[in-house]
Design an enzyme around this catalytic site. Sequence first.
Site, mmCIF file in Angstrom:
data_model
loop_
_atom_site.group_PDB
_atom_site.id
_atom_site.type_symbol
_atom_site.label_atom_id
_atom_site.label_comp_id
_atom_site.label_asym_id
_atom_site.label_seq_id
_atom_site.Cartn_x
_atom_site.Cartn_y
_atom_site.Cartn_z
ATOM 1 N N LYS A 130 0.825 -1.214 0.000
ATOM 2 C CA LYS A 130 0.000 0.000 0.000
ATOM 3 C C LYS A 130 0.859 1.263 0.000
ATOM 4 C CE LYS A 130 -1.038 -0.048 4.966
ATOM 5 N NZ LYS A 130 0.150 -0.872 5.272
ATOM 6 N N ARG A 139 14.381 -2.874 8.576
ATOM 7 C CA ARG A 139 13.685 -2.250 9.709
ATOM 8 C C ARG A 139 13.636 -3.229 10.872
ATOM 9 N NH1 ARG A 139 8.099 0.082 7.427
ATOM 10 N NH2 ARG A 139 7.485 -0.771 9.431
ATOM 11 N N ARG A 169 3.593 -8.750 14.353
ATOM 12 C CA ARG A 169 2.929 -7.574 13.766
ATOM 13 C C ARG A 169 1.641 -7.982 13.068
ATOM 14 N NH1 ARG A 169 6.918 -5.118 9.687
ATOM 15 N NH2 ARG A 169 5.562 -3.378 9.222
#
Length: 226
Positions: free
Chosen positions: A14, A161, A172
């Site tokens: 996205k 990350r 997550r």
Amino acid sequence: MKVYVMVGAPGAGKGTQAAILAEQLGMRHLASGDLFREAVREGTPVGLEAKRYMDRGALVPDPVVIAMIEERLDRQDAAAGVILDGFPRTRPQAEALAVALARREAQVDAALYVGVPEDELVRRLSGRWVCRASGHPYHVVSKPPLVTGICDIDGSELYQREDDRPETVRARLEQQLAPMYDVIDHYTELGVLVAVDGTQPIAAVTEALLRAIAHPARPAGRSEAA
Ligand code: AMP
């Protein structure tokens, strides 16, 4: 002010799509994760608060996120329209956004859902590396940089990350998928949800999103024949 909301799991693409759409449509791309990472780098109070959650792959509390986004909506560069990426991620955030936009005589014009199966998300996220300068994304297998460890676009260093490490990725997804489905339900009820297949090539996803924006869904409750 036109407002599009990107909806999708971490790794669905996205962010990539939001950046392309913003460029093509002349709108401002606001990525909540990038705003938080910036705040962490700068060591602001919001950054210090957010970091405690981000390192665990958990969501930052709603009031912190909402205040940060509201402040951005009022900046001059948002006037031409915004593409929100990574926000709202919970139903309370979606409801707070509706209130904040109504105060500015705006509304969510379309919620663009980029759908990708969970196994594919894990594969994408745990192989993702991004550049230090702008967060341009790469993938060790499907989109490697021309020179190992260096961003093709701006030459800055690539890094993984903290929350893209394999052990954090599952956590997550586990924590973020359920609230994401609540957000999808919210926009479905409002009749503004558009769903596209996020496993297609990047250009095909963009095309599907642009088509959907050009032919917006009817408001909820109205039938074709009416
Ligand atoms: P992202 O870059 O969108 O994956 O966001 C990175 C991290 O920032 C997330 O894992 C959350 O900890 C935090 N974050 C970003 N956007 C939100 C949001 N809308 N609500 C809560 N936490 C968020």
